[in-house]
Design an enzyme around this catalytic site. Structure first.
Site, PDB file in Angstrom:
ATOM      1  N   ILE A   1      12.584  52.064  63.151  1.00 26.88           N
ATOM      2  CA  ILE A   1      12.197  52.830  64.437  1.00 26.88           C
ATOM      3  C   ILE A   1      10.858  52.223  65.211  1.00 26.88           C
ATOM      4  O   ILE A   1       9.984  52.032  64.583  1.00 26.88           O
ATOM      5  CB  ILE A   1      11.926  54.282  64.316  1.00 26.88           C
ATOM      6  CG1 ILE A   1      12.715  55.097  63.356  1.00 26.88           C
ATOM      7  CG2 ILE A   1      11.725  54.985  65.665  1.00 26.88           C
ATOM      8  CD1 ILE A   1      12.526  56.455  63.296  1.00 26.88           C
ATOM      9  N   THR A   2      11.088  51.795  66.339  1.00 25.31           N
ATOM     10  CA  THR A   2       9.807  51.107  67.181  1.00 25.31           C
ATOM     11  C   THR A   2       9.197  52.326  67.975  1.00 25.31           C
ATOM     12  O   THR A   2       9.789  53.183  68.121  1.00 25.31           O
ATOM     13  CB  THR A   2      10.564  50.032  68.243  1.00 25.31           C
ATOM     14  OG1 THR A   2      11.112  50.721  69.255  1.00 25.31           O
ATOM     15  CG2 THR A   2      11.256  48.917  67.534  1.00 25.31           C
ATOM     16  N   GLY A   3       7.851  52.158  67.734  1.00 27.16           N
ATOM     17  CA  GLY A   3       7.118  53.090  68.630  1.00 27.16           C
ATOM     18  C   GLY A   3       6.925  54.438  67.726  1.00 27.16           C
ATOM     19  O   GLY A   3       7.174  55.636  68.656  1.00 27.16           O
TER      20      GLY A   3
ATOM     21  N   ASN B   1       4.936  56.119  65.796  1.00 28.71           N
ATOM     22  CA  ASN B   1       3.648  56.730  65.216  1.00 28.71           C
ATOM     23  C   ASN B   1       3.087  58.137  66.163  1.00 28.71           C
ATOM     24  O   ASN B   1       2.145  58.592  65.763  1.00 28.71           O
ATOM     25  CB  ASN B   1       2.394  55.757  65.231  1.00 28.71           C
ATOM     26  CG  ASN B   1       2.151  55.164  66.514  1.00 28.71           C
ATOM     27  OD1 ASN B   1       2.441  55.550  67.573  1.00 28.71           O
ATOM     28  ND2 ASN B   1       1.174  54.115  66.541  1.00 28.71           N
TER      29      ASN B   1
ATOM     30  N   GLY C   1       4.864  61.033  69.552  1.00 27.78           N
ATOM     31  CA  GLY C   1       6.028  61.411  70.380  1.00 27.78           C
ATOM     32  C   GLY C   1       7.378  61.389  69.794  1.00 27.78           C
ATOM     33  O   GLY C   1       7.595  61.971  68.332  1.00 27.78           O
TER      34      GLY C   1
ATOM     35  N   TYR D   1       9.274  50.247  86.459  1.00 32.36           N
ATOM     36  CA  TYR D   1       9.668  51.119  85.160  1.00 32.36           C
ATOM     37  C   TYR D   1      11.407  51.102  85.183  1.00 32.36           C
ATOM     38  O   TYR D   1      12.007  51.006  84.003  1.00 32.36           O
ATOM     39  CB  TYR D   1       9.083  52.401  84.894  1.00 32.36           C
ATOM     40  CG  TYR D   1       9.654  53.059  84.000  1.00 32.36           C
ATOM     41  CD1 TYR D   1       9.335  52.849  82.734  1.00 32.36           C
ATOM     42  CD2 TYR D   1      10.149  54.256  84.104  1.00 32.36           C
ATOM     43  CE1 TYR D   1       9.815  53.501  81.570  1.00 32.36           C
ATOM     44  CE2 TYR D   1      10.673  54.994  83.299  1.00 32.36           C
ATOM     45  CZ  TYR D   1      10.725  54.890  81.970  1.00 32.36           C
ATOM     46  OH  TYR D   1      10.785  55.736  80.675  1.00 32.36           O
TER      47      TYR D   1
END
Length: 315
Positions: free
Chosen positions: A26-28, A30, A32, A185
């Site tokens: 999984i990226t990101g 740490n 949310g 974005y």
């Protein structure tokens, strides 16, 4: 009409069986939704490898998860900054060296609403470079390992894909002219979706054994905007988070966990909340605008992405 495949309450983690022997990258992860996804997968006995930018926050996240699930919990992290393609390459090499199987790669990390135009180390507009190019390269580098176990790639998109130009601005992808945070974005998230749908086509044509799914978390109380958005954007989001139109990060993680574990899902689809404005509510199959899988644009974006990352896919 809301998707009723999983009943009135939608998909929930109770549908997941035991996951011993399976590994999820999984990226990101740490904070949310990514952190909550890791929690859910670990609770089912899976191994989780986090690819995060901050070593310090990753160590804290790993410690927190081991406190919750025990010292034997199979959770680890590898440092990777999606905005720096060199670290994507080195992280992928470390994954290939240390992680023998990948049952799903969850492309969760993102930055959003960056107030002023910034460039990545490679010279890409920061949101496109981080959200799209970084994941494009990572998925390509890990694809063969994912296929070895007939695994999955899960791309976490955003309803923001509807709020910009609704196509790719090929003549100015770096927004050298008239940079605006929200359209930039939006383009980055649309690019992620187009990559996923084009990858579906290429996997099918090549007869490969990888499934590719696209989802979004809806309006969830995560740290995404607070870590990269401008002051006014952060304040507005803080106000919104106090209203019932925003759900918890835990519920925001449901779509990506579902796409990583549930059988029988459609690939040319967008999964997420199906309630009010598809921002909250039961998780299932939502609406998908056809421009998100316009074939000519997808092919052109794929070719451009290979050029910009210097990576040429074998599929």
């Amino acid at each position: 009409m809301a998707d009723k495949t999983f009943g009135a309450h939608g998909w929930t983690p109770e549908r997941i069986g035991r996951l011993e022997g399976k590994t999820f990258v999984i990226t990101g992860a740490n904070a949310g939704a990514g952190f909550q996804a890791a929690r859910t997968l670990l609770s089912k006995g899976a191994a989780v490898v986090m690819l995060n930018r901050s070593a310090e926050r990753s160590a804290e996240a790993v410690a927190k998860l081991k406190d919750e699930y025990g010292a034997a919990a199979q959770v680890s992290f590898i440092r990777m900054d999606l905005a720096d393609l060199d670290t994507v390459r080195s992280a992928a090499a470390e994954v290939l060296s240390d992680v023998p199987r990948i049952d799903a790669l969850i492309c969760n990390a993102a930055i959003a609403q960056v107030p002023s135009r910034q460039l990545t180390k490679a010279g890409h507009e920061s949101q496109l470079g981080t959200n799209h190019y970084g994941h494009f390269l990572l998925c390509g580098l890990l694809f063969d390992r994912i296929e070895e176990t007939a695994g999955r790639i899960v791309v976490v998109a955003s309803l923001g894909y509807k709020m910009g130009l609704r196509t790719i601005q090929f003549d100015d992808m770096n927004w050298d002219k008239n940079y605006r945070a929200n359209p930039a974005y939006s383009q980055s998230k649309l690019a992620q979706m187009m990559f996923a749908y084009e990858l579906q086509d290429r996997v099918t044509q090549a007869g490969k054994s990888v499934e590719v799914y696209v989802c979004h978390p809806g309006a969830s109380a995560t740290s995404l905007i607070s870590t990269s958005g401008g002051l006014m954007t952060r304040f507005t989001w803080w106000l919104m988070s106090k209203l019932p139109i925003v759900q918890t990060a835990e519920r925001g993680a449901y779509p990506e966990v579902m796409c990583a574990t549930e059988d029988g899902l459609a690939q040319r689809a967008l999964y997420g909340p199906t309630g009010r404005m598809e921002m909250v509510g039961p998780v299932g199959r939502g609406s998908l605008e056809p421009y998100a899988y316009d074939k000519a644009t997808m092919v052109k974006l794929w070719q451009r992405s290979e050029e910009e990352t210097g990576f040429h896919w074998a599929v």
